[in-house]
Design an enzyme around this catalytic site. Structure first.
Site, PDB file in Angstrom:
ATOM      1  N   HIS A 193     129.414  22.296  19.877  1.00  0.00           N
ATOM      2  CA  HIS A 193     129.695  20.855  19.858  1.00  0.00           C
ATOM      3  C   HIS A 193     130.581  20.491  18.663  1.00  0.00           C
ATOM      4  O   HIS A 193     131.429  19.603  18.762  1.00  0.00           O
ATOM      5  CB  HIS A 193     128.384  20.061  19.788  1.00  0.00           C
ATOM      6  CG  HIS A 193     127.534  20.213  21.017  1.00  0.00           C
ATOM      7  ND1 HIS A 193     127.410  19.236  21.971  1.00  0.00           N
ATOM      8  CD2 HIS A 193     126.794  21.262  21.465  1.00  0.00           C
ATOM      9  CE1 HIS A 193     126.609  19.647  22.943  1.00  0.00           C
ATOM     10  NE2 HIS A 193     126.222  20.881  22.654  1.00  0.00           N
ATOM     11  N   ASP A 253     129.081  12.553  20.049  1.00  0.00           N
ATOM     12  CA  ASP A 253     128.688  13.479  21.107  1.00  0.00           C
ATOM     13  C   ASP A 253     127.811  12.720  22.113  1.00  0.00           C
ATOM     14  O   ASP A 253     127.020  11.848  21.735  1.00  0.00           O
ATOM     15  CB  ASP A 253     127.884  14.636  20.489  1.00  0.00           C
ATOM     16  CG  ASP A 253     127.756  15.810  21.445  1.00  0.00           C
ATOM     17  OD1 ASP A 253     128.433  16.821  21.201  1.00  0.00           O
ATOM     18  OD2 ASP A 253     127.007  15.712  22.438  1.00  0.00           O
ATOM     19  N   SER A 256     130.947  19.506  27.694  1.00  0.00           N
ATOM     20  CA  SER A 256     130.767  20.479  28.772  1.00  0.00           C
ATOM     21  C   SER A 256     131.675  20.160  29.957  1.00  0.00           C
ATOM     22  O   SER A 256     132.439  19.200  29.926  1.00  0.00           O
ATOM     23  CB  SER A 256     129.304  20.496  29.193  1.00  0.00           C
ATOM     24  OG  SER A 256     129.104  21.601  30.052  1.00  0.00           O
ATOM     25  N   TRP A 299     130.666  26.414  27.579  1.00  0.00           N
ATOM     26  CA  TRP A 299     131.903  25.814  28.099  1.00  0.00           C
ATOM     27  C   TRP A 299     133.122  26.148  27.237  1.00  0.00           C
ATOM     28  O   TRP A 299     134.211  26.411  27.748  1.00  0.00           O
ATOM     29  CB  TRP A 299     131.743  24.297  28.257  1.00  0.00           C
ATOM     30  CG  TRP A 299     132.925  23.656  28.912  1.00  0.00           C
ATOM     31  CD1 TRP A 299     133.701  22.652  28.412  1.00  0.00           C
ATOM     32  CD2 TRP A 299     133.499  23.977  30.207  1.00  0.00           C
ATOM     33  NE1 TRP A 299     134.701  22.318  29.303  1.00  0.00           N
ATOM     34  CE2 TRP A 299     134.606  23.120  30.407  1.00  0.00           C
ATOM     35  CE3 TRP A 299     133.183  24.911  31.197  1.00  0.00           C
ATOM     36  CZ2 TRP A 299     135.391  23.158  31.559  1.00  0.00           C
ATOM     37  CZ3 TRP A 299     133.976  24.959  32.343  1.00  0.00           C
ATOM     38  CH2 TRP A 299     135.050  24.088  32.512  1.00  0.00           C
ATOM     39  N   SER A 337     133.604  28.894  25.450  1.00  0.00           N
ATOM     40  CA  SER A 337     133.978  30.295  25.717  1.00  0.00           C
ATOM     41  C   SER A 337     134.670  30.407  27.065  1.00  0.00           C
ATOM     42  O   SER A 337     135.657  31.144  27.210  1.00  0.00           O
ATOM     43  CB  SER A 337     132.730  31.189  25.698  1.00  0.00           C
ATOM     44  OG  SER A 337     132.183  31.214  24.403  1.00  0.00           O
ATOM     45  N   THR A 338     134.157  29.687  28.060  1.00  0.00           N
ATOM     46  CA  THR A 338     134.761  29.750  29.399  1.00  0.00           C
ATOM     47  C   THR A 338     136.202  29.242  29.355  1.00  0.00           C
ATOM     48  O   THR A 338     137.119  29.885  29.890  1.00  0.00           O
ATOM     49  CB  THR A 338     133.908  28.908  30.387  1.00  0.00           C
ATOM     50  OG1 THR A 338     132.562  29.385  30.325  1.00  0.00           O
ATOM     51  CG2 THR A 338     134.427  29.004  31.806  1.00  0.00           C
ATOM     52  N   GLU A 341     138.144  29.078  26.712  1.00  0.00           N
ATOM     53  CA  GLU A 341     138.961  29.976  25.878  1.00  0.00           C
ATOM     54  C   GLU A 341     139.401  31.201  26.684  1.00  0.00           C
ATOM     55  O   GLU A 341     140.523  31.683  26.552  1.00  0.00           O
ATOM     56  CB  GLU A 341     138.170  30.383  24.624  1.00  0.00           C
ATOM     57  CG  GLU A 341     138.036  29.238  23.609  1.00  0.00           C
ATOM     58  CD  GLU A 341     136.909  29.382  22.596  1.00  0.00           C
ATOM     59  OE1 GLU A 341     136.612  28.390  21.911  1.00  0.00           O
ATOM     60  OE2 GLU A 341     136.313  30.477  22.503  1.00  0.00           O
TER      61      GLU A 341
HETATM   62  N1  UDP Z   1     132.674  31.877  18.703  1.00  0.00           N
HETATM   63  C1  UDP Z   1     133.264  32.499  17.638  1.00  0.00           C
HETATM   64  N2  UDP Z   1     132.913  33.793  17.366  1.00  0.00           N
HETATM   65  C2  UDP Z   1     132.005  34.491  18.104  1.00  0.00           C
HETATM   66  C3  UDP Z   1     131.417  33.837  19.207  1.00  0.00           C
HETATM   67  C4  UDP Z   1     131.767  32.529  19.479  1.00  0.00           C
HETATM   68  O1  UDP Z   1     134.098  31.914  16.933  1.00  0.00           O
HETATM   69  O2  UDP Z   1     131.730  35.642  17.785  1.00  0.00           O
HETATM   70  C5  UDP Z   1     133.046  30.485  19.016  1.00  0.00           C
HETATM   71  C6  UDP Z   1     133.761  30.404  20.341  1.00  0.00           C
HETATM   72  O3  UDP Z   1     135.148  30.622  20.165  1.00  0.00           O
HETATM   73  C7  UDP Z   1     133.407  29.010  20.835  1.00  0.00           C
HETATM   74  C8  UDP Z   1     132.047  28.731  20.193  1.00  0.00           C
HETATM   75  O4  UDP Z   1     131.881  29.689  19.158  1.00  0.00           O
HETATM   76  O5  UDP Z   1     134.365  28.074  20.396  1.00  0.00           O
HETATM   77  C9  UDP Z   1     130.888  28.886  21.159  1.00  0.00           C
HETATM   78  O6  UDP Z   1     130.849  27.786  22.006  1.00  0.00           O
HETATM   79  P1  UDP Z   1     130.328  27.905  23.498  1.00  0.00           P
HETATM   80  O7  UDP Z   1     130.408  26.556  24.105  1.00  0.00           O
HETATM   81  O8  UDP Z   1     131.058  28.974  24.223  1.00  0.00           O
HETATM   82  O9  UDP Z   1     128.852  28.409  23.394  1.00  0.00           O
HETATM   83  P2  UDP Z   1     127.576  27.942  22.521  1.00  0.00           P
HETATM   84  O10 UDP Z   1     127.718  28.588  21.211  1.00  0.00           O
HETATM   85  O11 UDP Z   1     127.607  26.443  22.451  1.00  0.00           O
HETATM   86  O12 UDP Z   1     126.434  28.466  23.306  1.00  0.00           O
END
Ligand code: UDP
Length: 463
Positions: A25, A123, A146, A364, A366-367, A369
Site C-alpha cells: 500500500h 487508502d 488492488s 496486485w 507484483s502482478t 510489475e
Molecule cells: N518487493 C520488493 N522486493 C521483494 C519483493 C517485493 O521490492 O523482494 C516489492 C514489489 O516490487 C511490490 C511490493 O513489494 O511493489 C509487494 O506488493 P504486492 O502488492 O505485490 O504484495 P504484498 O506485499 O502487498 O503482499
C-alpha cells in the site's frame, strides 16, 4: 528528488496523502504522491510510526507521524506486526484514529506558511477518514491499491458469508474444486482463501465500500485496457468519479519506498545467467508459508535444472527465522545455480533479460510489475485479493499457470516446465508481451492512463 515538470497546474496547492502502513500500500501511495508532485502540488504525507518509510528518500515531501506516537499506549504496543496482526491493526486505527486525525488536519489547514490544502487522499482501507474529512469540509479521494475486478468480489464477502461459502473445508473436496455460482470464474477454494475472519472482514468491507461511495473520487492503480469490462460495470454501480492512471510504478519505481533493504548484489549474478532462464520466486511482504511448504519449494527448485532467484523474507516461514529449515543437502545440490535473498530489487529483477518467469503470490503490485515487463507467472495466491488476481492471470488473460494443488514439489516442477520449456509457455509469453505493449500505449501521450492523470489533476484543481 523527483522533478516538478508542470508547476503551473498544482501551483500553490497542497495535497495530504495517508497510506496504509504496509509495503503493498505504501509503494503505490508514494508513487502517486510523486506523480502529483510532478504536476506541481506540494505534498504532505501522514504516516504511522509503524513501518515508516525512509523519509530521506523523499526530501521534497513533508512527513507527519500520527496514530501510534505514544510508545506507552498499550492499545498499539501489543499489536503483532505480522499475519493476523495486520488486520487487527487496521481495525484498531479505524476505530480509534478519528480524533487524532482531525486534530492533525486542523493543524495542517491552519498553516499560513504552507500552500492551502486541496484535498486528502487516503487508502481505501482507512474508511474512518471520510467522516473526519467531511467534518472539516475537506474533499477526500480514495486510493484503491488492488485490481478493479476484485472489487465486486470483496463487496460480496457478506453474501458469501451468509451462504456459508467461506467456511468450506478442503476435506469436502467436490465443493472445494467447484465453481462459485455467482462468479463462475472463481472456485470455492479461491473464495475460502480470501479471509479466515468472514464476519470481521464482511463488516470491514461494508464500511470501506460505504465510505468509498461517500468520497469525492476513487483512484485505481490499473489501466483501462487491462480491466475495461470491470471499469464499465463499476461506473454503472458506483457513480463516484473513477481515475485509472496506473501502473504507477512505471512513472516512479518502488525502490525508494522499500521497507526492507533490497539486495542489489543479485543483479550482477543475474547478468551472468542466460536470457530468460531464471525462475524468480517471491511471495511479497505479508504472505507466509509453513515449514513443510518451504521444503517443498526447495525440493521443487533443486529438482529443476534452471537457475533461480528465491526471496525468503525473514519471518516468512512459520516457526523459522529465515532459512534454517532448508533440506540438508540443498546447497550442495544447487551450487551457484540458485540464489536466496532476503529482499530483492523486484522491479529491476523482473526487467532483467535473464528473468524467465515469476512464481508469485499475485499481490496486485507484483502482478502489475510482471505484466509491465512481459514476464509469465506461476501463481501461488495466499489471501485477500490474491486468489482473484491469480484466476485472472491464469484463466482470463492466460499469462500464467496456477499451482492448483498448493505448494508441493511435483506440481512445482510441472508448472515451471509448462512455463519455461513447453509450447504453452511460448504462447503465454506472446500474450503477456501484448499486454506489456498495451501498458506502454496507455502511458504514452494521449493514452488512457496519461489522459486519466490529467483528468485527475484538473479535478483536484477544481476543488
Ligand atoms: N518487493 C520488493 N522486493 C521483494 C519483493 C517485493 O521490492 O523482494 C516489492 C514489489 O516490487 C511490490 C511490493 O513489494 O511493489 C509487494 O506488493 P504486492 O502488492 O505485490 O504484495 P504484498 O506485499 O502487498 O503482499
Amino acid at each position: 528528488m523527483e522533478k516538478q515538470t508542470d508547476t503551473k497546474v498544482g501551483c500553490h496547492r497542497r495535497i495530504i496523502l495517508f497510506p496504509l502502513p504496509y509495503q503493498g500500500h505504501i509503494n503505490p501511495m508514494l508513487q502517486l504522491a510523486n506523480l502529483l508532485y510532478s504536476k506541481g502540488f506540494s505534498i504532505t504525507i501522514l504516516h504511522t510510526n509503524f513501518n515508516k518509510p525512509k523519509t530521506s528518500n523523499y526530501p521534497h515531501f513533508t512527513f507527519r507521524f500520527i496514530l501510534d506516537n505514544d510508545p506507552h499506549d498499550k492499545r498499539y504496543s501489543k499489536l503483532p506486526s505480522q499475519g493476523l496482526g495486520s488486520f487487527a491493526r487496521i481495525i484498531l486505527f479505524n476505530e480509534c484514529g478519528a480524533d487524532e486525525l482531525r486534530h492533525q488536519l486542523e493543524l495542517e489547514l491552519s498553516k499560513k506558511d504552507e500552500p492551502p490544502v486541496s484535498c486528502l487522499v487516503t487508502d481505501a482501507l482507512w474508511h474512518f477518514t471520510q467522516s473526519v474529512a467531511d467534518s472539516l469540509s475537506l474533499p477526500r479521494l480514495v486510493l484503491r491499491t488492488s485490481s478493479l475486478f476484485s472489487f465486486p468480489i470483496y463487496a460480496s464477502i457478506p453474501l458469501f458469508h451468509d451462504l456459508g461459502y467461506l467456511n468450506l473445508s478442503e476435506n469436502n473436496h467436490s465443493d472445494y474444486e467447484a465453481s462459485v455460482p455467482e462468479y463462475p470464474l472463481l472456485k470455492f477454494k479461491d473464495i475460502v482463501k480470501i479471509t479466515s475472519n468472514p464476519q470481521g472482514m464482511g463488516d470491514f468491507v461494508t464500511n470501506m465500500l460505504n465510505q468509498m461511495k461517500a468520497s469525492s473520487g476513487i483512484i485505481w492503480n490499473t489501466f483501462k485496457e487491462l480491466e475495461e469490462s470491470s471499469l464499465e460495470t463499476l461506473s454503472q454501480d458506483f457513480p463516484t468519479p473513477s481515475f485509472t492512471l496506473g501502473p504507477f510504478h512505471k512513472y516512479f519505481p518502488a525502490s525508494s519506498s522499500s521497507l526492507i533493504e533490497q539486495d542489489q548484489t543479485i543483479l550482477s549474478w543475474l547478468d551472468k545467467q542466460p536470457p530468460k532462464s531464471v525462475v524468480y520466486v517471491s511471495y511479497g511482504s505479508g504472505a507466509r508459508i509453513t515449514e513443510s511448504e518451504f521444503q517443498e519449494v526447495a525440493h521443487g527448485l533443486a529438482n529443476i535444472s534452471l537457475p533461480f532467484l528465491w526471496v525468503v523474507r525473514p519471518g516468512m516461514v512459520t516457526g523459522s527465522e529465515w532459512v534454517e529449515s532448508l533440506p540438508e543437502n540443498f546447497k550442495e545440490r544447487v551450487g551457484d545455480r540458485g540464489r536466496i535473498v532476503k529482499w530483492s530489487p523486484q522491479q529491476e529483477v523482473l526487467a532483467h533479460p535473464a528473468t524467465g518467469c515469476f512464481w508469485t503470490h499475485n499481490g496486485w503490485n507484483s502482478t502489475l510489475e510482471s505484466i509491465c515487463e512481459g514476464v509469465p507467472m506461476i501463481c501461488s495466491p495466499c489471501y485477500v485479493d490474491q486468489p482473484v488476481n491469480a484466476r485472472y492471470v491464469s484463466d482470463v488473460w492466460k499469462i500464467g499457470v496456477m499451482l492448483e494443488d498448493g505448494i508441493e514439489r511435483v506440481g512445482i516442477e510441472m508448472a515451471i516446465k509448462r512455463v519455461m520449456m513447453d509450447k504453452e509457455g511460448e504462447e503465454i509469453r506472446e500474450r503477456i508481451s501484448c499486454l506489456k505493449e498495451k501498458v506502454n500505449v496507455s502511458l504514452d501521450e494521449g493514452g488512457s492512463s496519461f489522459q486519466s492523470l490529467n483528468n485527475l489533476v484538473d479535478y483536484i484543481s477544481s476543488f
